[in-house]
Design a protein around this motif. Sequence first.
Motif, PDB file in Angstrom:
ATOM      1  N   ASP A 203      45.157  62.386  65.576  1.00  0.00           N
ATOM      2  CA  ASP A 203      43.987  62.852  64.845  1.00  0.00           C
ATOM      3  C   ASP A 203      44.398  63.118  63.399  1.00  0.00           C
ATOM      4  O   ASP A 203      45.522  63.558  63.133  1.00  0.00           O
ATOM      5  CB  ASP A 203      43.397  64.113  65.482  1.00  0.00           C
ATOM      6  N   TRP A 204      43.476  62.832  62.467  1.00  0.00           N
ATOM      7  CA  TRP A 204      43.735  62.947  61.025  1.00  0.00           C
ATOM      8  C   TRP A 204      42.877  64.076  60.477  1.00  0.00           C
ATOM      9  O   TRP A 204      41.661  64.089  60.646  1.00  0.00           O
ATOM     10  CB  TRP A 204      43.378  61.639  60.334  1.00  0.00           C
ATOM     11  N   SER A 205      43.497  65.015  59.760  1.00  0.00           N
ATOM     12  CA  SER A 205      42.789  66.200  59.275  1.00  0.00           C
ATOM     13  C   SER A 205      42.193  65.951  57.897  1.00  0.00           C
ATOM     14  O   SER A 205      42.554  65.004  57.196  1.00  0.00           O
ATOM     15  CB  SER A 205      43.734  67.402  59.211  1.00  0.00           C
ATOM     16  N   SER A 206      41.282  66.844  57.510  1.00  0.00           N
ATOM     17  CA  SER A 206      40.672  66.766  56.188  1.00  0.00           C
ATOM     18  C   SER A 206      41.660  67.125  55.091  1.00  0.00           C
ATOM     19  O   SER A 206      41.409  66.842  53.920  1.00  0.00           O
ATOM     20  CB  SER A 206      39.462  67.696  56.115  1.00  0.00           C
ATOM     21  N   GLN A 207      42.789  67.745  55.435  1.00  0.00           N
ATOM     22  CA  GLN A 207      43.842  68.042  54.460  1.00  0.00           C
ATOM     23  C   GLN A 207      44.917  66.963  54.419  1.00  0.00           C
ATOM     24  O   GLN A 207      46.001  67.169  53.893  1.00  0.00           O
ATOM     25  CB  GLN A 207      44.473  69.403  54.774  1.00  0.00           C
ATOM     26  N   ASN A 208      44.616  65.800  55.001  1.00  0.00           N
ATOM     27  CA  ASN A 208      45.466  64.608  54.936  1.00  0.00           C
ATOM     28  C   ASN A 208      46.752  64.748  55.741  1.00  0.00           C
ATOM     29  O   ASN A 208      47.797  64.195  55.355  1.00  0.00           O
ATOM     30  CB  ASN A 208      45.784  64.239  53.485  1.00  0.00           C
ATOM     31  N   PHE A 209      46.691  65.460  56.865  1.00  0.00           N
ATOM     32  CA  PHE A 209      47.806  65.525  57.807  1.00  0.00           C
ATOM     33  C   PHE A 209      47.435  64.721  59.048  1.00  0.00           C
ATOM     34  O   PHE A 209      46.344  64.896  59.609  1.00  0.00           O
ATOM     35  CB  PHE A 209      48.121  66.968  58.204  1.00  0.00           C
ATOM     36  N   LEU A 210      48.350  63.862  59.472  1.00  0.00           N
ATOM     37  CA  LEU A 210      48.160  63.068  60.677  1.00  0.00           C
ATOM     38  C   LEU A 210      48.964  63.694  61.810  1.00  0.00           C
ATOM     39  O   LEU A 210      50.198  63.791  61.731  1.00  0.00           O
ATOM     40  CB  LEU A 210      48.607  61.623  60.448  1.00  0.00           C
ATOM     41  N   THR A 450      35.644  41.066  60.913  1.00  0.00           N
ATOM     42  CA  THR A 450      37.016  40.567  60.917  1.00  0.00           C
ATOM     43  C   THR A 450      37.770  41.153  62.103  1.00  0.00           C
ATOM     44  O   THR A 450      37.316  42.120  62.733  1.00  0.00           O
ATOM     45  CB  THR A 450      37.741  40.935  59.601  1.00  0.00           C
ATOM     46  N   GLU A 451      38.906  40.570  62.385  1.00  0.00           N
ATOM     47  CA  GLU A 451      39.823  41.061  63.422  1.00  0.00           C
ATOM     48  C   GLU A 451      41.161  41.383  62.778  1.00  0.00           C
ATOM     49  O   GLU A 451      41.658  40.611  61.950  1.00  0.00           O
ATOM     50  CB  GLU A 451      40.008  40.030  64.538  1.00  0.00           C
ATOM     51  N   LEU A 452      41.724  42.529  63.157  1.00  0.00           N
ATOM     52  CA  LEU A 452      43.014  42.972  62.636  1.00  0.00           C
ATOM     53  C   LEU A 452      44.016  42.930  63.779  1.00  0.00           C
ATOM     54  O   LEU A 452      43.913  43.701  64.731  1.00  0.00           O
ATOM     55  CB  LEU A 452      42.896  44.383  62.055  1.00  0.00           C
ATOM     56  N   LYS A 453      44.974  42.015  63.664  1.00  0.00           N
ATOM     57  CA  LYS A 453      45.963  41.811  64.729  1.00  0.00           C
ATOM     58  C   LYS A 453      47.344  42.201  64.233  1.00  0.00           C
ATOM     59  O   LYS A 453      47.651  42.101  63.052  1.00  0.00           O
ATOM     60  CB  LYS A 453      45.950  40.356  65.191  1.00  0.00           C
ATOM     61  N   GLY A 454      48.167  42.658  65.133  1.00  0.00           N
ATOM     62  CA  GLY A 454      49.525  43.065  64.798  1.00  0.00           C
ATOM     63  C   GLY A 454      50.201  43.816  65.924  1.00  0.00           C
ATOM     64  O   GLY A 454      51.418  43.727  66.096  1.00  0.00           O
ATOM     65  N   HIS A 455      49.411  44.603  66.683  1.00  0.00           N
ATOM     66  CA  HIS A 455      49.986  45.324  67.809  1.00  0.00           C
ATOM     67  C   HIS A 455      50.371  44.354  68.920  1.00  0.00           C
ATOM     68  O   HIS A 455      49.662  43.376  69.188  1.00  0.00           O
ATOM     69  CB  HIS A 455      49.005  46.360  68.349  1.00  0.00           C
ATOM     70  N   THR A 456      51.485  44.655  69.567  1.00  0.00           N
ATOM     71  CA  THR A 456      51.965  43.822  70.683  1.00  0.00           C
ATOM     72  C   THR A 456      51.632  44.425  72.031  1.00  0.00           C
ATOM     73  O   THR A 456      51.955  43.832  73.061  1.00  0.00           O
ATOM     74  CB  THR A 456      53.479  43.611  70.560  1.00  0.00           C
ATOM     75  N   ALA A 457      50.997  45.590  72.056  1.00  0.00           N
ATOM     76  CA  ALA A 457      50.531  46.217  73.303  1.00  0.00           C
ATOM     77  C   ALA A 457      49.178  46.852  73.003  1.00  0.00           C
ATOM     78  O   ALA A 457      48.736  46.918  71.853  1.00  0.00           O
ATOM     79  CB  ALA A 457      51.535  47.250  73.814  1.00  0.00           C
ATOM     80  N   ARG A 458      48.504  47.321  74.041  1.00  0.00           N
ATOM     81  CA  ARG A 458      47.124  47.758  73.876  1.00  0.00           C
ATOM     82  C   ARG A 458      47.014  48.945  72.919  1.00  0.00           C
ATOM     83  O   ARG A 458      47.895  49.804  72.841  1.00  0.00           O
ATOM     84  CB  ARG A 458      46.529  48.129  75.230  1.00  0.00           C
ATOM     85  N   VAL A 459      45.903  48.954  72.194  1.00  0.00           N
ATOM     86  CA  VAL A 459      45.610  50.055  71.283  1.00  0.00           C
ATOM     87  C   VAL A 459      45.131  51.244  72.105  1.00  0.00           C
ATOM     88  O   VAL A 459      44.233  51.113  72.949  1.00  0.00           O
ATOM     89  CB  VAL A 459      44.547  49.638  70.250  1.00  0.00           C
ATOM     90  N   LEU A 460      45.710  52.418  71.856  1.00  0.00           N
ATOM     91  CA  LEU A 460      45.372  53.619  72.630  1.00  0.00           C
ATOM     92  C   LEU A 460      44.331  54.482  71.920  1.00  0.00           C
ATOM     93  O   LEU A 460      43.390  54.962  72.546  1.00  0.00           O
ATOM     94  CB  LEU A 460      46.637  54.439  72.897  1.00  0.00           C
ATOM     95  N   ASN A 461      44.522  54.705  70.623  1.00  0.00           N
ATOM     96  CA  ASN A 461      43.637  55.600  69.874  1.00  0.00           C
ATOM     97  C   ASN A 461      43.463  55.118  68.445  1.00  0.00           C
ATOM     98  O   ASN A 461      44.335  54.431  67.896  1.00  0.00           O
ATOM     99  CB  ASN A 461      44.182  57.035  69.846  1.00  0.00           C
ATOM    100  N   LEU A 462      42.331  55.523  67.848  1.00  0.00           N
ATOM    101  CA  LEU A 462      42.059  55.298  66.436  1.00  0.00           C
ATOM    102  C   LEU A 462      41.663  56.615  65.789  1.00  0.00           C
ATOM    103  O   LEU A 462      41.038  57.462  66.421  1.00  0.00           O
ATOM    104  CB  LEU A 462      40.919  54.293  66.238  1.00  0.00           C
ATOM    105  N   THR A 463      42.024  56.778  64.520  1.00  0.00           N
ATOM    106  CA  THR A 463      41.586  57.923  63.740  1.00  0.00           C
ATOM    107  C   THR A 463      41.461  57.490  62.292  1.00  0.00           C
ATOM    108  O   THR A 463      42.086  56.502  61.870  1.00  0.00           O
ATOM    109  CB  THR A 463      42.556  59.108  63.867  1.00  0.00           C
ATOM    110  N   MET A 464      40.651  58.216  61.513  1.00  0.00           N
ATOM    111  CA  MET A 464      40.312  57.803  60.157  1.00  0.00           C
ATOM    112  C   MET A 464      40.783  58.839  59.142  1.00  0.00           C
ATOM    113  O   MET A 464      40.788  60.035  59.424  1.00  0.00           O
ATOM    114  CB  MET A 464      38.791  57.586  60.040  1.00  0.00           C
ATOM    115  N   SER A 465      41.146  58.340  57.959  1.00  0.00           N
ATOM    116  CA  SER A 465      41.585  59.208  56.870  1.00  0.00           C
ATOM    117  C   SER A 465      40.405  60.030  56.342  1.00  0.00           C
ATOM    118  O   SER A 465      39.239  59.692  56.577  1.00  0.00           O
ATOM    119  CB  SER A 465      42.193  58.368  55.746  1.00  0.00           C
TER     120      SER A 465
END
Length: 510
Positions: A203-210, A450-465
């Motif tokens: 999770d990504w915070s509003s103070q820019n900490f991941l 578009t599609e963004l490829k690069g991971h070699t295993a399944r994506v588990l989670n997404l979070t935004m800046s």
Amino acid sequence: MAQFVFESDLHGLLKLDTPIPNAPLARWQRKAKESSASVAGPGPGPSPASAGLSPMKPANRPHSTSKTPSKTPGKSGSKIQSTPTKAGGDRYIPNRSAMQMEVASFLLTKENDSSEDTPTKKEQQKAWALNLNGFDVEEAKILRLSGKPQNAPEGYQNNLKVLYSQKTTPGSSRKNGRYIPSMPDRILDAPEIRNDYYLNLIDWSSQNFLAVALDNSVYLWNYSSGEIIQLLQMEQPDDYISSVSWIKEGNYLAVGTSNAEVQLWDIQQQKRLRNMTSHSSRVGSLSWNSYILSSGARTGHIHHHDVRVAEHHVATLAGHTQEVCGLKWSPDGRYLASGGNDNLVNVWPCAQGDSGDFAPVQTFTQHQGAVKAVAWCPWQSNVLATGGGTSDRHIRIWNVCSGTCLNAVDAHSQVCSILWSTNYKEFISGHGFAHNQLVVWKYPTMAKVTELKGHTARVLNLTMSPDGSIVASAAADETLRLWRCFEMDPVKKKEKAGSAKSSIIHQGIR
């Protein structure tokens, strides 16, 4: 004797400069004869000047003083030679009045004239030009090499086709495309991240900490400085972190564990504020709504915690029969959406019903797999996006007020996470087998951007800046990848920038 006469005749025939006897006069001879007759006046007999003329000798060529007339043929006046008026004449002179030569000459001299006219004089000249010519002289220009293009008056219609235009393309017809990098901006190592579909580990915070949960530890990565802080580590080696979630203000972090605890940590002090125990199994999902922290457990129960008071457990939501893996409050705080391993999506109100119990206002049963991806539209508070697991593979858009499915698209792979963009009318989804890619979708057309490829295993989670321009993806290949897929225009970025607000519960937590 006869022989000499024959040779003399033959020699005369072969000479080119002697006139041919008994032959019709040439055209130049006829014209010279007519000219001489007009000069000498009428009189009987042929002209003596035409007897010995030869076309090849300059001495014999008549010197005519005729020239092209300067007046229109047909008008009275003395002239030596007139232009033929009948069809089939020997010369063709164009009708120059149709070419507006006088207008062209006037415009050329007017451009060289440096005198400035008063507005009243200009209006008079324009009126005179319209009355005399039937058109404005200024509009007779074919090319304009300098200055700004003149705008046509309202209602003006030009019969000529426009070949070129200096006007810019209107924004409505301009293609609104942007560059999305196909490669990640950064790649971070995430060793020992748990490959579990039902957990929420970044999770990504509003103070820019991941915040990243790696097995039994939680690490904080400062995006601005690159500093890495280990916030906590579980005491028991068999325990692990199952979920993390930042409060809106970004100064407190909620942590769910495998031993059914919900911990609250102060980032500035790097200390645990309290430990809330109310569940009986691991807490795989967390979501904040002001000072209310909601937690979903493997038992299918959802608990509301009021973090300001000692008796934190204020409500229980029982709508799932299996683990709650997706949990998200709407931006306006009116609804809580929950997705479970029982393939159900429940939408809960923020307040209790008349009976004193919490009951879902909507229950969606169309998914055929576990629903972990749950996300609210930031600009339409009643629109919810959900994604199904391996046996479903569909992304569905819901209207929670009417309970209707607005749209559905087959993603052809397991949907692990969904995030709405705050900068564009788009959202992004993370997927598993077979391509392990991220897909950017246009809303509401559901067209694939578009599609963004690069991971070699399944994506588990997404979070935004915090600014909504970067998406971080955590995958089972033990990497974190940062994608600049929603980069804003610099002008719009300045308009959207705002100051951070102080924490709501800063005074309440001791």
